[in-house]
Scaffold this motif. Structure first.
Motif, mmCIF file in Angstrom:
data_model
loop_
_atom_site.group_PDB
_atom_site.id
_atom_site.type_symbol
_atom_site.label_atom_id
_atom_site.label_comp_id
_atom_site.label_asym_id
_atom_site.label_seq_id
_atom_site.Cartn_x
_atom_site.Cartn_y
_atom_site.Cartn_z
ATOM 1 N N ASP A 192 87.921 10.240 38.398
ATOM 2 C CA ASP A 192 88.278 8.834 38.230
ATOM 3 C C ASP A 192 88.473 8.212 39.621
ATOM 4 O O ASP A 192 88.214 8.858 40.643
ATOM 5 N N ALA A 193 88.942 6.972 39.656
ATOM 6 C CA ALA A 193 89.071 6.273 40.934
ATOM 7 C C ALA A 193 90.122 6.897 41.839
ATOM 8 O O ALA A 193 90.163 6.612 43.036
ATOM 9 N N ASN A 194 90.986 7.733 41.264
ATOM 10 C CA ASN A 194 91.983 8.430 42.085
ATOM 11 C C ASN A 194 91.529 9.835 42.490
ATOM 12 O O ASN A 194 92.346 10.651 42.920
ATOM 13 N N ALA A 195 90.248 10.088 42.312
ATOM 14 C CA ALA A 195 89.636 11.362 42.712
ATOM 15 C C ALA A 195 90.132 12.553 41.885
ATOM 16 O O ALA A 195 89.983 13.697 42.300
ATOM 17 N N ARG A 196 90.712 12.283 40.723
ATOM 18 C CA ARG A 196 91.111 13.385 39.838
ATOM 19 C C ARG A 196 89.933 13.748 38.938
ATOM 20 O O ARG A 196 89.249 12.847 38.429
ATOM 21 N N LYS B 189 87.458 -7.715 28.594
ATOM 22 C CA LYS B 189 86.601 -6.589 28.951
ATOM 23 C C LYS B 189 87.391 -5.561 29.754
ATOM 24 O O LYS B 189 88.211 -5.927 30.599
ATOM 25 N N VAL B 190 87.129 -4.300 29.473
ATOM 26 C CA VAL B 190 87.788 -3.221 30.223
ATOM 27 C C VAL B 190 86.783 -2.630 31.199
ATOM 28 O O VAL B 190 85.693 -2.206 30.809
ATOM 29 N N SER B 191 87.138 -2.642 32.483
ATOM 30 C CA SER B 191 86.258 -2.079 33.508
ATOM 31 C C SER B 191 86.812 -0.732 33.948
ATOM 32 O O SER B 191 88.013 -0.596 34.186
ATOM 33 N N GLU B 192 85.933 0.241 34.035
ATOM 34 C CA GLU B 192 86.353 1.578 34.430
ATOM 35 C C GLU B 192 85.183 2.256 35.127
ATOM 36 O O GLU B 192 84.046 2.162 34.675
ATOM 37 N N SER B 193 85.491 2.920 36.240
ATOM 38 C CA SER B 193 84.432 3.598 36.987
ATOM 39 C C SER B 193 84.631 5.104 36.953
ATOM 40 O O SER B 193 85.760 5.602 36.942
ATOM 41 N N PHE B 194 83.524 5.806 36.949
ATOM 42 C CA PHE B 194 83.520 7.267 37.000
ATOM 43 C C PHE B 194 82.686 7.690 38.201
ATOM 44 O O PHE B 194 81.636 7.094 38.465
ATOM 45 N N PHE B 195 83.158 8.716 38.921
ATOM 46 C CA PHE B 195 82.558 9.064 40.204
ATOM 47 C C PHE B 195 82.118 10.525 40.244
ATOM 48 O O PHE B 195 82.733 11.395 39.607
ATOM 49 N N PHE B 196 81.082 10.751 41.047
ATOM 50 C CA PHE B 196 80.547 12.109 41.246
ATOM 51 C C PHE B 196 80.202 12.261 42.722
ATOM 52 O O PHE B 196 79.723 11.311 43.345
ATOM 53 N N ARG B 197 80.424 13.458 43.238
ATOM 54 C CA ARG B 197 80.021 13.755 44.614
ATOM 55 C C ARG B 197 78.970 14.861 44.575
ATOM 56 O O ARG B 197 79.118 15.833 43.839
ATOM 57 N N SER B 198 77.955 14.674 45.356
ATOM 58 C CA SER B 198 76.908 15.693 45.416
ATOM 59 C C SER B 198 76.864 16.271 46.832
ATOM 60 O O SER B 198 76.962 15.523 47.795
ATOM 61 N N PRO B 199 76.753 17.591 46.957
ATOM 62 C CA PRO B 199 76.467 18.560 45.898
ATOM 63 C C PRO B 199 77.712 19.194 45.285
ATOM 64 O O PRO B 199 77.580 19.967 44.339
ATOM 65 N N GLU B 200 78.922 18.899 45.772
ATOM 66 C CA GLU B 200 80.095 19.696 45.363
ATOM 67 C C GLU B 200 80.450 19.578 43.879
ATOM 68 O O GLU B 200 81.052 20.497 43.326
ATOM 69 N N ASP B 201 80.136 18.472 43.217
ATOM 70 C CA ASP B 201 80.447 18.340 41.794
ATOM 71 C C ASP B 201 79.355 18.901 40.882
ATOM 72 O O ASP B 201 79.536 18.955 39.666
#
Lengths: 223, 237
Positions: free
Chosen positions: A93-97, A42-54
């Protein structure tokens, strides 16, 4: 002179062929994001969002305790879609890019979702240039959002400030996880599950949510 | 000195002539996909299963539209942020309402999301995008449709003349925008939820453009004609 003319005509034609062969700006370099492969494949991958700036835009019927933004975005006020909700925001991504953007589409249930624990259907579409688009479906619930956050704002008429982390996903899988519907390009034929984890730190009286959100995706190995 | 200037002028004229000849040949080259509209309409009409159309009026039904900076469309509303904060220039997002008939009631809402297709090439007559339509029909569920889209004909017949003349397009330009990935110039139903769970099928995007300005304002109609059927096992649509 004719020789010079014909020679440079050939050069011009060659330049045009080279330029027209691949349209400038149509390439999408692949950004390798942070992923981990489990022992079972299984491949695990996370995607991130910040509110409200994103946040890029949000809309709904106008009856939710959340602003419609930016000014000029049309409300979903027609009777057939007045339980609808749409959100567009940049994605990290997890590196904030920034690796792309995502869209969240929801249809809310009848009833006051802040007075009781109600469930609704949510679609996420993640758009990642160079990789493709990934479609996710989940059932979310309002849970303690009303008692913990919204009702306090309604009663005190002041912002809620706190530190609350919650998994909003409750289905449709029996183990409470959402499902991967499918995808395009790299994600064509993808299957697996995911959860959404929200971390709220502030919710203003005028409906602006502060916090960060994670979509934690587990993709099944390809068969 | 005069001789050198003459040679320079002839060389420049030669380069320009070469570019114009190639551009002219490409403009008039009869790419097969330019005639795909009747093929796609016939292929979808002859498919078994349920056919359902979703229409959107441009710009009356559009909720918002934005892109990463490289798409030739005017963001709506003005001032909306670009996608990806400059990191995703070749992307486009549209949020819209849908109707079952052009003048009918609103029945659904959803998105059109695009990524520029690196297979695009003027030499092949392809100005392409990967396009995903998501249609949410409250009370029924969601439907996700994927296509590769080719806008070569639109570029050639509408956008290029408009850009060269500086005058807005007013008229009637219509046809099937879908190029693939299925045979017969059809897109693919990726999947669905609710009542649409477990369906397979195909669709075509039919666009009718009536007005377009060099600044990117437009008016027209879009139809997504979806043909689907239930499938208990994986099968080719």
């Amino acid at each position: 002179m004719w020789r010079i003319f014909l020679g440079f005509t050939g050069t011009g034609a060659l330049i045009a062929l080279l330029v027209f062969a691949n349209l400038p700006g149509y390439a999408n370099p692949r950004i390798d994001t942070v992923r981990s492969v489990e022992p079972d494949g299984k491949v695990s991958e996370s995607f991130f969002f910040r509110s409200p700036e994103d946040g890029i835009a949000v809309t709904h019927s106008g009856r939710l305790p959340l602003g419609i933004a930016p000014p000029g975005v049309v409300a979903l006020s027609d009777p057939a879609i007045d339980k609808g909700f749409a959100l567009i925001l940049n994605m990290h991504d997890a590196n904030a890019r920034i690796v792309g953007f995502a869209v969240e589409l929801e249809v809310h249930p009848e009833g006051d979702m802040f007075a009781q624990d109600l469930r609704w259907e949510t679609e996420w579409v993640l758009v990642i240039p160079g990789r493709g688009m990934l479609i996710l479906h989940q059932q979310e619930h309002s849970g303690e959002l009303g008692p913990k956050v919204i009702n306090s704002i309604r009663e005190t008429r002041s912002d809620w400030i706190g530190d609350w982390t919650v998994q909003t996903t409750v289905g449709p899988l029996a183990n409470g996880r959402g499902v991967i519907v499918g995808g395009t390009e790299e994600f064509e034929g993808a299957s697996g599950s995911f959860i959404e984890i929200d971390h709220l730190t502030r919710y203003t009286v005028d409906g602006v949510m502060w916090g960060d959100f994670e979509l934690r995706v587990a993709m099944e190995p390809r068969k | 000195m005069t001789r050198i200037l003459e040679k320079l002028a002839v060389a420049t004229g030669g380069v320009l002539t070469g570019v114009i000849v190639v551009a002219g040949v490409l403009y008039f080259w009869p790419f097969e996909s330019e005639n795909r509209t009747p093929v796609a309409l016939e292929r979808i009409a002859s498919s078994a299963g349920t056919t359902e159309s979703f229409f959107l009026n441009i710009t009356g039904d559009i909720v918002l539209a934005t892109h990463g900076g490289a798409f030739p469309f005017k963001p709506l509303p003005e001032g909306i942020a670009p996608l990806g904060n400059g990191q995703a220039p070749n992307t486009f997002a549209l949020v819209t309402k849908f109707r079952h008939r052009p003048e009918g009631e609103i029945v659904a809402f959803g998105t059109e999301l695009e990524i520029a297709h690196p297979g695009s090439s003027f030499l092949l007559g392809k100005i392409m995008t990967h396009t995903l339509w998501s249609i949410v029909v409250p009370g029924r569920g969601a439907l996700h449709l994927y296509q590769t889209e080719n806008n070569w004909r639109l570029f050639k017949q509408v956008m290029l003349p408009m850009l060269l003349s500086g005058k807005a397009f007013d008229g009637q330009f219509s046809g099937v925008n879908t190029l693939g990935p299925l045979d017969g110039y059809r897109g693919r139903v990726v999947g669905g939820t609710g009542d649409f769970a477990g369906i397979t099928g195909s669709f075509i995007e039919i666009g009718t453009l009536r007005h377009l300005t060099p600044e990117g304002s437009m008016e027209g109609l879009m139809e997504l004609r979806v043909n689907y059927h239930r499938s208990t096992m994986a099968e080719s649509p």
